[in-house]
Design an enzyme around this catalytic site. Structure first.
Site, PDB file in Angstrom:
ATOM      1  N   GLY A  69      -0.357  22.116 -18.649  1.00  0.00           N
ATOM      2  CA  GLY A  69      -0.374  23.340 -17.864  1.00  0.00           C
ATOM      3  C   GLY A  69       0.988  23.704 -17.313  1.00  0.00           C
ATOM      4  O   GLY A  69       1.844  22.837 -17.086  1.00  0.00           O
TER       5      GLY A  69
ATOM      6  N   GLY B 218      11.726   2.564  -8.911  1.00  0.00           N
ATOM      7  CA  GLY B 218      11.014   3.641  -8.230  1.00  0.00           C
ATOM      8  C   GLY B 218      10.489   4.683  -9.190  1.00  0.00           C
ATOM      9  O   GLY B 218      10.668   4.605 -10.412  1.00  0.00           O
TER      10      GLY B 218
ATOM     11  N   ALA C 208      -1.549   5.940  -4.120  1.00  0.00           N
ATOM     12  CA  ALA C 208      -2.757   6.638  -4.563  1.00  0.00           C
ATOM     13  C   ALA C 208      -3.613   7.076  -3.386  1.00  0.00           C
ATOM     14  O   ALA C 208      -4.140   8.199  -3.373  1.00  0.00           O
ATOM     15  CB  ALA C 208      -3.554   5.737  -5.498  1.00  0.00           C
TER      16      ALA C 208
ATOM     17  N   HIS D 208     -15.739 -15.965  12.573  1.00  0.00           N
ATOM     18  CA  HIS D 208     -15.051 -17.244  12.340  1.00  0.00           C
ATOM     19  C   HIS D 208     -15.807 -18.036  11.281  1.00  0.00           C
ATOM     20  O   HIS D 208     -17.035 -18.107  11.321  1.00  0.00           O
ATOM     21  CB  HIS D 208     -15.013 -18.050  13.643  1.00  0.00           C
TER      22      HIS D 208
END
Length: 477
Positions: A133, A281, A329, A454
């Site tokens: 698109g 990155g 995300a 616990h």
């Protein structure tokens, strides 16, 4: 009722095909985490939606990122548990790593989630369009000559693996994370260029699978976006695991050798390995999509929005990795939901970026939310900030798991806790409570009165708050 419109590979998504084109309340360009979350929430709000993507529904996270990577990390954990089982009194031998089997497991997880996502979209009033698109007007996206007009448009085109100038990725010796996820073997040795989330996760996997790994990081420490004390624990654990790393040494070049690659870092030092993973990155996928032509402002490729994720142009919004900030995300999910509700007139609360939880799924795991100690002091003043570290050595379940690490709280004096930082096995599972604490601006005494089961690692959070509230139990005052 629902439709699926495919303008690319007919039947690729395993559903029916209908005639393309039309006008919708929302046209979404990009079907990754942010895009499909916006579509699902908008459908719940009875808005008509067209969801457009040239690749698979679910985007990078589902197919080439979060999910397959974490499947590899779990397989790596199983390998380590097998290798180290004798310390628990269990005799077992690790015969080897069957990468065909590991990949079948990984791909099976992805396939099941993908099928589930298809089902969700099938049950809602969402038109899914498969194809590349482009934004050709302030309210229109064109796909293979067909135009989809939206009273509102959401840009959600995600991100790609960055490289460095002069560093050619060939997919064989020099890899991105996408290539690494498709490897049919465990490399004998690997150089990981980048010590952030992606870099340390792959380094952790490959080491567990038996590879010799070296991380190269230009910044002064690994996982440099995290609290400095967290970085120290990760580095100590990696040394113990014999994962090599060199920090503060910028990368200079890579050369092919007879057996792999040779990387050179500042100072002339060289490291050789079978493969080099580029983990420096991710960049925003916005080039050539018509954004600037329609007046959308880009800065280094990122789409600039206001706090309500509006671009300032027409009724165009942007979500996910293309918006400056954390490339996660779950940030995309929340932004997609936010924009759908904004368009529906619900006026949702602005998302606090610092309140988004962050998890690095290496061994040890890192989980955090809110401000680091350094950022808190910068924002509030050093004299107004105090911290408390609860060592996991005092936590029963952590001792059972034989994990080391800590929970660190950063608080404003006479005020709320503004940062929670955790490192150790399974810390990602604790970040849910941590984000509630941060986002509700909880005071130590308020959390200290809550009961934590616990023995669980979740107790470590409770113990840290007990201590910060002045009534430590399994910790020194």
């Amino acid at each position: 009722m629902w439709e699926l419109q495919i303008t690319g590979k007919d039947g690729d998504l395993g559903v029916d095909v209908s005639q393309p084109g039309g006008t919708f309340d929302i046209v979404i360009l990009g079907a990754g985490s942010g895009g499909y979350a916006a579509a699902l929430r908008a459908a719940e709000l009875n808005l008509s939606v067209a969801l457009i993507d040239k690749a698979e529904l679910g985007g990078t996270c589902l197919h080439r990122g979060c999910i397959p990577t974490k499947a590899l990390l779990h397989a790596a954990e199983v390998a380590d548990q097998t290798r180290e089982s004798e310390q628990f009194g269990i005799k077992a031998d690790l015969v080897g790593i069957d990468m065909a089997g590991v990949n079948a497991y990984k791909d099976g997880v992805v396939a099941r989630l993908y099928k589930g996502l298809q089902g969700l979209l099938k049950n809602d009033k969402i038109t899914v369009v498969q194809g590349a698109g482009k934004l050709v007007a302030k309210d229109t996206v064109e796909v293979d000559g067909q135009r989809y007009t939206g009273r509102n448009v959401i840009l959600a085109t995600g991100s790609y693996s960055r490289s460095l100038p002069g560093l050619e990725v060939d997919g064989k010796r020099v890899l991105t994370s996408e290539h690494a996820l498709r490897l049919d073997r465990v490399p004998s040795s690997a150089i990981v260029l980048g010590g952030g989330v992606i870099g340390v996760e792959f380094a952790s996997v490959w080491k567990s699978f038996g590879a010799d790994v070296t991380i190269l990081e230009a910044l002064p420490r690994l996982v440099a976006a995290e609290d400095e004390e967290v970085s120290k624990v990760v580095e100590r654990a990696f040394r113990k695991r014999k994962i090599n790393f060199k920090v503060g040494k910028p990368f200079e070049k890579v050369e092919h050798t007879d057996n792999g690659v040779r990387a050179t870092i500042a100072g002339g030092e060289t490291i050789e390995a079978e493969v080099l993973l580029v983990a420096v990155g991710r960049g925003p996928t916005t080039q050539g999509l018509g954004y600037e032509e329609q007046g959308v402002t880009l800065d280094r490729g990122f789409v600039i929005t206001n706090e309500r994720l509006h671009t300032g142009v027409g009724n165009i919004y942007a979500v996910g990795d293309i918006v400056p900030g954390l490339q996660l995300a779950h940030r995309g999910f929340q932004q997609g939901i936010f924009v759908a509700e904004e368009i529906a007139g619900l006026r949702p609360a602005v998302i606090d970026e610092a309140g988004i939880p962050r998890v690095t799924y290496s061994d040890p795991e890192v989980a955090s939310v809110g401000l680091t100690e350094a950022k808190a002091k910068e924002q509030y003043g050093a004299d107004k900030v105090s911290t408390y570290n609860y060592n996991l050595g005092g936590n029963g379940k952590s001792q059972i798991l034989k994990t080391a690490g800590f929970v660190k709280l950063v608080r404003v004096e006479d005020g709320p806790v503004v940062g929670v930082h955790m490192v150790g096995a399974r810390m990602g599972e604790l970040v849910g409570e941590a984000q509630l604490i941060y986002n509700w601006e909880a005071f130590p005494a308020e959390v200290a009165q809550l009961v934590h089961a616990h023995p669980t690692q979740n107790e470590a959070l409770g113990e840290a708050f007990l201590a910060l509230a002045g009534k430590p139990l399994h910790a020194h005052a």
